[in-house]
Design an enzyme around this catalytic site. Sequence first.
Site, mmCIF file in Angstrom:
data_model
loop_
_atom_site.group_PDB
_atom_site.id
_atom_site.type_symbol
_atom_site.label_atom_id
_atom_site.label_comp_id
_atom_site.label_asym_id
_atom_site.label_seq_id
_atom_site.Cartn_x
_atom_site.Cartn_y
_atom_site.Cartn_z
ATOM 1 N N GLY A 109 0.798 -1.406 -0.068
ATOM 2 C CA GLY A 109 -0.048 0.065 0.014
ATOM 3 C C GLY A 109 0.845 1.434 0.140
ATOM 4 O O GLY A 109 1.891 1.361 -0.033
ATOM 5 N N ALA A 110 0.177 2.405 0.105
ATOM 6 C CA ALA A 110 0.698 3.754 -0.145
ATOM 7 C C ALA A 110 1.475 3.918 1.425
ATOM 8 O O ALA A 110 2.771 4.332 1.380
ATOM 9 C CB ALA A 110 -0.151 4.927 -0.195
ATOM 10 N N GLU A 111 0.908 3.350 2.328
ATOM 11 C CA GLU A 111 1.556 3.460 3.944
ATOM 12 C C GLU A 111 2.581 2.331 4.188
ATOM 13 O O GLU A 111 3.315 2.528 4.821
ATOM 14 C CB GLU A 111 0.331 3.671 4.775
ATOM 15 C CG GLU A 111 -0.266 4.948 4.954
ATOM 16 C CD GLU A 111 0.438 5.500 5.995
ATOM 17 O OE1 GLU A 111 0.519 4.801 7.170
ATOM 18 O OE2 GLU A 111 0.961 6.593 6.107
ATOM 19 N N ALA A 112 1.867 1.069 3.718
ATOM 20 C CA ALA A 112 2.582 0.118 4.396
ATOM 21 C C ALA A 112 2.475 -1.152 3.699
ATOM 22 O O ALA A 112 1.807 -1.404 2.652
ATOM 23 C CB ALA A 112 1.817 -0.263 5.944
ATOM 24 N N ILE A 160 2.368 -5.528 3.573
ATOM 25 C CA ILE A 160 1.712 -6.429 4.223
ATOM 26 C C ILE A 160 2.630 -7.732 3.897
ATOM 27 O O ILE A 160 2.508 -8.289 2.825
ATOM 28 C CB ILE A 160 0.240 -6.579 4.022
ATOM 29 C CG1 ILE A 160 -0.274 -5.294 4.459
ATOM 30 C CG2 ILE A 160 -0.097 -7.652 4.907
ATOM 31 C CD1 ILE A 160 -0.431 -4.939 5.705
ATOM 32 N N ASP A 202 -11.146 4.523 7.222
ATOM 33 C CA ASP A 202 -10.929 4.128 5.762
ATOM 34 C C ASP A 202 -11.750 2.808 5.713
ATOM 35 O O ASP A 202 -11.252 1.859 5.536
ATOM 36 C CB ASP A 202 -9.555 3.742 5.896
ATOM 37 C CG ASP A 202 -9.208 3.422 4.248
ATOM 38 O OD1 ASP A 202 -9.782 3.822 3.383
ATOM 39 O OD2 ASP A 202 -7.947 2.781 3.937
#
Length: 206
Positions: free
Chosen positions: A7-10, A12, A113
């Site tokens: 993702g943009a943030e993290a 997984i 979200d």
Amino acid sequence: MELISKGAEADIYKGRWAGLDAIYKVRASKPYMISELDERLRRERTVREARMMLAARQVVPTPFIFYVGNSIIVMEDVGRRRLKEELGNKPTEARILGEYLGRLHSVGIMHGDPNTSNVIFNESSNRWYIIDFGLSLHTRRFEDFATDVHLVNEVFIVQHQEVYEEAFRSFLDGYSSVTENAGLIVEKVKEIERRGRYARRRSFIF
Ligand SMILES: Nc1ncnc2c1ncn2[C@@H]1O[C@H](COP(=O)(O)OP(=O)(O)O)[C@@H](O)[C@H]1O
Ligand SMILES: [Mg+2]
């Protein structure tokens, strides 16, 4: 470890923790950011997410947290059956997202979200889980709760248009069944939809 989502943030990863299946949510460093600021933001968001997950756990199923570090959360792997893929075949499943969001709002938590990739069916406990609390916050403002509901409406319009009507109705049924001020909050959603660019698009309920 196997990367299962970027993702943009993290990022997984699927791995193991103390002999159990585990998910590693890692906030990777961003090379274009000043490193002290980058580190601080990653730490703050990680800690906030873990805290909000724990708070949410009083009212909705969230993954068990095994470990929290500076930029990493290791948590229970709740499986791969996301609401995103199930909704097309069974639009009434949207009710569970409504119920969970309503329960969170009732204790003063905005999810931030609430999309259908963040709702996962766990086969071993036979329950839906809600995840991804990186944008969550404690609040009592109806506007914040209305923003969550508005986001669900957007996600359903964009990603579930073929079942939109039934899915969103089921979502609202679930939401209203557990939320004391659902009527007032839905009024606020209408306001958001009216004043935004959203007014130009037609959705059945607003
Ligand atoms: N605890 C978990 N169990 C199973 N799958 C997970 C778990 N956490 C994350 N995932 C998977 O990884 C995806 C992205 O994780 P998420 O926390 O939503 O991060 P992002 O901010 O990138 O959306 C989810 O949509 C889901 O498919
Ligand atoms: Mg997510």
